[in-house]
Design a protein around this motif. Structure first.
Motif, PDB file in Angstrom:
ATOM      1  N   LYS A  11      17.025 -86.615 -30.731  1.00  0.00           N
ATOM      2  CA  LYS A  11      15.748 -85.659 -30.673  1.00  0.00           C
ATOM      3  C   LYS A  11      16.432 -84.206 -30.458  1.00  0.00           C
ATOM      4  CE  LYS A  11      11.358 -85.102 -30.524  1.00  0.00           C
ATOM      5  NZ  LYS A  11      10.407 -85.460 -31.575  1.00  0.00           N
ATOM      6  N   ILE A  12      15.901 -83.466 -31.298  1.00  0.00           N
ATOM      7  CA  ILE A  12      16.478 -82.086 -30.749  1.00  0.00           C
ATOM      8  C   ILE A  12      15.051 -81.346 -30.672  1.00  0.00           C
ATOM      9  CG2 ILE A  12      17.413 -79.779 -31.822  1.00  0.00           C
ATOM     10  CD1 ILE A  12      18.947 -81.703 -33.497  1.00  0.00           C
ATOM     11  N   ILE A  13      14.790 -80.602 -29.531  1.00  0.00           N
ATOM     12  CA  ILE A  13      13.948 -79.644 -29.288  1.00  0.00           C
ATOM     13  C   ILE A  13      14.217 -78.009 -28.714  1.00  0.00           C
ATOM     14  CG2 ILE A  13      12.164 -81.637 -28.948  1.00  0.00           C
ATOM     15  CD1 ILE A  13      12.491 -81.143 -25.668  1.00  0.00           C
ATOM     16  N   GLU A  14      12.979 -77.451 -28.561  1.00  0.00           N
ATOM     17  CA  GLU A  14      13.254 -76.064 -28.000  1.00  0.00           C
ATOM     18  C   GLU A  14      13.034 -76.240 -26.566  1.00  0.00           C
ATOM     19  OE1 GLU A  14      13.291 -73.451 -31.901  1.00  0.00           O
ATOM     20  OE2 GLU A  14      11.495 -72.962 -30.391  1.00  0.00           O
ATOM     21  N   LYS A  15      13.614 -75.344 -25.905  1.00  0.00           N
ATOM     22  CA  LYS A  15      13.097 -75.263 -24.487  1.00  0.00           C
ATOM     23  C   LYS A  15      11.733 -74.978 -24.264  1.00  0.00           C
ATOM     24  CE  LYS A  15      14.913 -70.508 -23.648  1.00  0.00           C
ATOM     25  NZ  LYS A  15      15.796 -69.811 -23.090  1.00  0.00           N
ATOM     26  N   VAL A  19       9.119 -83.777 -24.548  1.00  0.00           N
ATOM     27  CA  VAL A  19       9.641 -84.862 -25.339  1.00  0.00           C
ATOM     28  C   VAL A  19       9.427 -86.369 -24.683  1.00  0.00           C
ATOM     29  CG1 VAL A  19      11.846 -84.790 -24.246  1.00  0.00           C
ATOM     30  CG2 VAL A  19      11.782 -85.716 -26.619  1.00  0.00           C
ATOM     31  N   ALA A  20       9.436 -87.420 -25.294  1.00  0.00           N
ATOM     32  CA  ALA A  20       9.115 -88.605 -24.631  1.00  0.00           C
ATOM     33  C   ALA A  20      10.179 -89.602 -25.315  1.00  0.00           C
ATOM     34  CB  ALA A  20       7.606 -89.097 -24.999  1.00  0.00           C
ATOM     35  N   PHE A  21      10.541 -90.410 -24.411  1.00  0.00           N
ATOM     36  CA  PHE A  21      11.526 -91.574 -24.806  1.00  0.00           C
ATOM     37  C   PHE A  21      10.828 -92.810 -24.551  1.00  0.00           C
ATOM     38  CE2 PHE A  21      14.634 -88.751 -26.143  1.00  0.00           C
ATOM     39  CZ  PHE A  21      14.835 -87.557 -24.888  1.00  0.00           C
ATOM     40  N   TRP A  22      10.998 -93.762 -25.389  1.00  0.00           N
ATOM     41  CA  TRP A  22      10.453 -95.159 -24.988  1.00  0.00           C
ATOM     42  C   TRP A  22      11.640 -96.289 -25.040  1.00  0.00           C
ATOM     43  CZ3 TRP A  22      10.986 -99.318 -28.728  1.00  0.00           C
ATOM     44  CH2 TRP A  22      10.391-100.493 -28.402  1.00  0.00           C
ATOM     45  N   CYS A  23      11.311 -97.238 -24.260  1.00  0.00           N
ATOM     46  CA  CYS A  23      12.365 -98.363 -24.085  1.00  0.00           C
ATOM     47  C   CYS A  23      11.475 -99.690 -23.676  1.00  0.00           C
ATOM     48  CB  CYS A  23      12.969 -98.122 -22.675  1.00  0.00           C
ATOM     49  SG  CYS A  23      14.169 -99.589 -22.148  1.00  0.00           S
ATOM     50  N   ASN A  24      12.356-100.643 -24.820  1.00  0.00           N
ATOM     51  CA  ASN A  24      11.749-101.913 -24.363  1.00  0.00           C
ATOM     52  C   ASN A  24      12.900-102.884 -24.090  1.00  0.00           C
ATOM     53  OD1 ASN A  24      11.133-105.024 -26.117  1.00  0.00           O
ATOM     54  ND2 ASN A  24       9.595-103.901 -25.101  1.00  0.00           N
ATOM     55  N   PRO A  25      12.680-103.257 -22.849  1.00  0.00           N
ATOM     56  CA  PRO A  25      13.946-104.162 -22.230  1.00  0.00           C
ATOM     57  C   PRO A  25      14.068-105.416 -22.608  1.00  0.00           C
ATOM     58  CG  PRO A  25      11.976-104.207 -20.726  1.00  0.00           C
ATOM     59  CD  PRO A  25      11.527-103.462 -21.877  1.00  0.00           C
ATOM     60  N   GLN A  80       8.559 -82.522 -19.362  1.00  0.00           N
ATOM     61  CA  GLN A  80       7.657 -81.541 -19.988  1.00  0.00           C
ATOM     62  C   GLN A  80       7.659 -80.659 -18.868  1.00  0.00           C
ATOM     63  OE1 GLN A  80       3.808 -82.807 -20.809  1.00  0.00           O
ATOM     64  NE2 GLN A  80       3.141 -80.759 -21.614  1.00  0.00           N
ATOM     65  N   PRO A  81       7.962 -79.460 -18.923  1.00  0.00           N
ATOM     66  CA  PRO A  81       8.704 -78.605 -20.211  1.00  0.00           C
ATOM     67  C   PRO A  81      10.127 -78.894 -20.193  1.00  0.00           C
ATOM     68  CG  PRO A  81       8.449 -77.042 -18.495  1.00  0.00           C
ATOM     69  CD  PRO A  81       7.903 -78.135 -17.902  1.00  0.00           C
ATOM     70  N   ALA A  82      10.916 -78.924 -21.166  1.00  0.00           N
ATOM     71  CA  ALA A  82      12.256 -79.236 -21.259  1.00  0.00           C
ATOM     72  C   ALA A  82      13.127 -78.026 -20.770  1.00  0.00           C
ATOM     73  CB  ALA A  82      12.705 -79.768 -22.706  1.00  0.00           C
ATOM     74  N   LYS A  83      14.377 -78.062 -20.153  1.00  0.00           N
ATOM     75  CA  LYS A  83      15.264 -76.977 -20.129  1.00  0.00           C
ATOM     76  C   LYS A  83      16.378 -77.429 -20.622  1.00  0.00           C
ATOM     77  CE  LYS A  83      13.486 -75.476 -15.434  1.00  0.00           C
ATOM     78  NZ  LYS A  83      13.772 -75.447 -14.053  1.00  0.00           N
ATOM     79  N   LEU A  84      17.227 -76.293 -20.771  1.00  0.00           N
ATOM     80  CA  LEU A  84      18.655 -76.534 -21.587  1.00  0.00           C
ATOM     81  C   LEU A  84      19.392 -77.554 -20.881  1.00  0.00           C
ATOM     82  CD1 LEU A  84      19.562 -72.665 -22.164  1.00  0.00           C
ATOM     83  CD2 LEU A  84      18.431 -74.389 -23.804  1.00  0.00           C
ATOM     84  N   GLU A  85      19.273 -77.515 -19.533  1.00  0.00           N
ATOM     85  CA  GLU A  85      20.318 -78.340 -18.611  1.00  0.00           C
ATOM     86  C   GLU A  85      19.851 -79.857 -19.044  1.00  0.00           C
ATOM     87  OE1 GLU A  85      18.641 -75.822 -17.386  1.00  0.00           O
ATOM     88  OE2 GLU A  85      17.906 -76.375 -15.553  1.00  0.00           O
ATOM     89  N   ASP A  86      18.721 -80.062 -19.563  1.00  0.00           N
ATOM     90  CA  ASP A  86      18.196 -81.706 -19.940  1.00  0.00           C
ATOM     91  C   ASP A  86      18.823 -82.019 -21.035  1.00  0.00           C
ATOM     92  OD1 ASP A  86      14.795 -80.618 -18.947  1.00  0.00           O
ATOM     93  OD2 ASP A  86      16.358 -81.165 -17.827  1.00  0.00           O
ATOM     94  N   SER A  87      19.615 -81.311 -21.838  1.00  0.00           N
ATOM     95  CA  SER A  87      20.530 -81.836 -22.885  1.00  0.00           C
ATOM     96  C   SER A  87      21.246 -82.969 -22.183  1.00  0.00           C
ATOM     97  CB  SER A  87      21.361 -80.837 -23.493  1.00  0.00           C
ATOM     98  OG  SER A  87      20.256 -79.854 -24.106  1.00  0.00           O
ATOM     99  N   ALA A  88      21.278 -84.278 -22.612  1.00  0.00           N
ATOM    100  CA  ALA A  88      22.020 -85.525 -22.116  1.00  0.00           C
ATOM    101  C   ALA A  88      21.692 -86.643 -22.906  1.00  0.00           C
ATOM    102  CB  ALA A  88      21.599 -85.621 -20.689  1.00  0.00           C
ATOM    103  N   VAL A  89      22.307 -87.649 -22.822  1.00  0.00           N
ATOM    104  CA  VAL A  89      21.754 -88.976 -23.290  1.00  0.00           C
ATOM    105  C   VAL A  89      20.913 -89.766 -22.220  1.00  0.00           C
ATOM    106  CG1 VAL A  89      22.747 -91.391 -24.353  1.00  0.00           C
ATOM    107  CG2 VAL A  89      23.757 -89.133 -24.735  1.00  0.00           C
ATOM    108  N   TYR A  90      19.934 -90.333 -22.725  1.00  0.00           N
ATOM    109  CA  TYR A  90      19.150 -90.848 -21.701  1.00  0.00           C
ATOM    110  C   TYR A  90      19.129 -92.504 -21.881  1.00  0.00           C
ATOM    111  CZ  TYR A  90      17.541 -86.429 -20.281  1.00  0.00           C
ATOM    112  OH  TYR A  90      17.473 -85.167 -19.643  1.00  0.00           O
ATOM    113  N   LEU A  91      19.616 -93.139 -21.005  1.00  0.00           N
ATOM    114  CA  LEU A  91      19.847 -94.558 -21.112  1.00  0.00           C
ATOM    115  C   LEU A  91      18.599 -95.289 -20.471  1.00  0.00           C
ATOM    116  CD1 LEU A  91      23.617 -94.497 -20.337  1.00  0.00           C
ATOM    117  CD2 LEU A  91      22.827 -94.619 -22.524  1.00  0.00           C
ATOM    118  N   CYS A  92      18.327 -96.295 -21.118  1.00  0.00           N
ATOM    119  CA  CYS A  92      17.625 -97.386 -20.450  1.00  0.00           C
ATOM    120  C   CYS A  92      18.430 -98.738 -20.349  1.00  0.00           C
ATOM    121  CB  CYS A  92      16.299 -97.774 -21.392  1.00  0.00           C
ATOM    122  SG  CYS A  92      15.136 -98.896 -20.691  1.00  0.00           S
TER     123      CYS A  92
END
Lengths: 118, 112
Positions: A11-15, A19-25, A80-92
């Motif tokens: 996902k690429i967004i502007e600051k 954004v929302a991420f979904w996870c199904n365990p 919400q709202p995203a900042k530049l430093e939130d750039s990362a991989v979000y792991l579930c």
């Protein structure tokens, strides 16, 4: 056995956007984790759920991050709202934890959602 | 505060060389220790774990780790690495309550 499913993968967004991420365990896994992995660093725990209750959210930036696990199965992590430093991989990740028992520690990870904030 | 420290950020070895990756933790209570591996383009997966008993634990693909309580260490070893061992390796400790804390990771590059 199906693994931990995450979406979107990228996902690429502007600051200041959201954004929302979904996870199904994995089916039957009571414990669900969200980790943030910034490039060059180890995963950092954001929030841990046991069924639909929060066990630990001490490192979740609550002014901008939120997570829920309705019905104790899949989960959503929102920024919400995203900042530049939130750039990362979000792991579930998920793990099996018997009722009243101790977590064995083996977490099963999804492939992650890579967020780029411009 | 509880933490996990990995000594090397990036290790480069030739095939057949021996490997030792250092890991130290700071936590005074009973610990369960883990090594996770992330191969390029893949998700994190468990390599080996220590809960109790024999401090020398063996994992998949010929890896082993030794828990030395007096040194708060849990170093990962492999006698002879292969090109396919190229990956990032994470040491982790699980605290009471099930919180898993990771080290910063060591990137291993194995030259064929």
């Amino acid at each position: 056995e199906a693994g931990v499913a995450q979406s979107p993968r990228y996902k690429i967004i502007e600051k200041r956007q959201s954004v929302a991420f979904w996870c199904n365990p994995i089916s039957g896994h009571a414990t669900l984790y969200w980790y943030q992995q910034i490039l060059g660093q180890g995963p950092k725990l954001l929030i841990q759920f046991q069924n639909n209750g929060v066990v630990d959210d001490s490192q979740l930036p609550k002014d901008r991050f939120s997570a829920e696990r309705l019905k104790g199965v899949d989960s959503t992590l929102k920024i919400q709202p995203a900042k530049l430093e939130d750039s990362a991989v979000y792991l579930c990740a998920s793990s099996y934890r018997p009722s009243g028992g101790v977590n064995t520690g083996e977490l099963f990870f999804g492939e992650g959602s890579r967020l780029t904030v411009l | 505060a509880q933490s996990v420290s990995q000594h090397n950020h990036h290790v480069i070895l030739s095939e057949a060389a021996s490997l030792e990756l250092g890991c130290n933790y700071s936590y005074g209570g009973t610990v369960n220790l883990f090594w996770y591996v992330q191969y390029p383009g893949q998700h994190l997966q468990l390599l080996l774990k220590y809960f109790s008993g024999d401090p020398l634990v063996k994992g998949i693909k010929g890896f082993e780790a030794e828990f030395i309580k007096s040194k708060f260490s849990f170093n990962l070893r492999k006698p002879s690495v292969q090109w396919s061992d190229t990956a990032e390796y994470f040491c982790a400790v699980i605290l009471q309550g099930g919180k898993l804390i990771f080290g910063q990771g060591t990137e291993l590059s194995v030259k064929p």
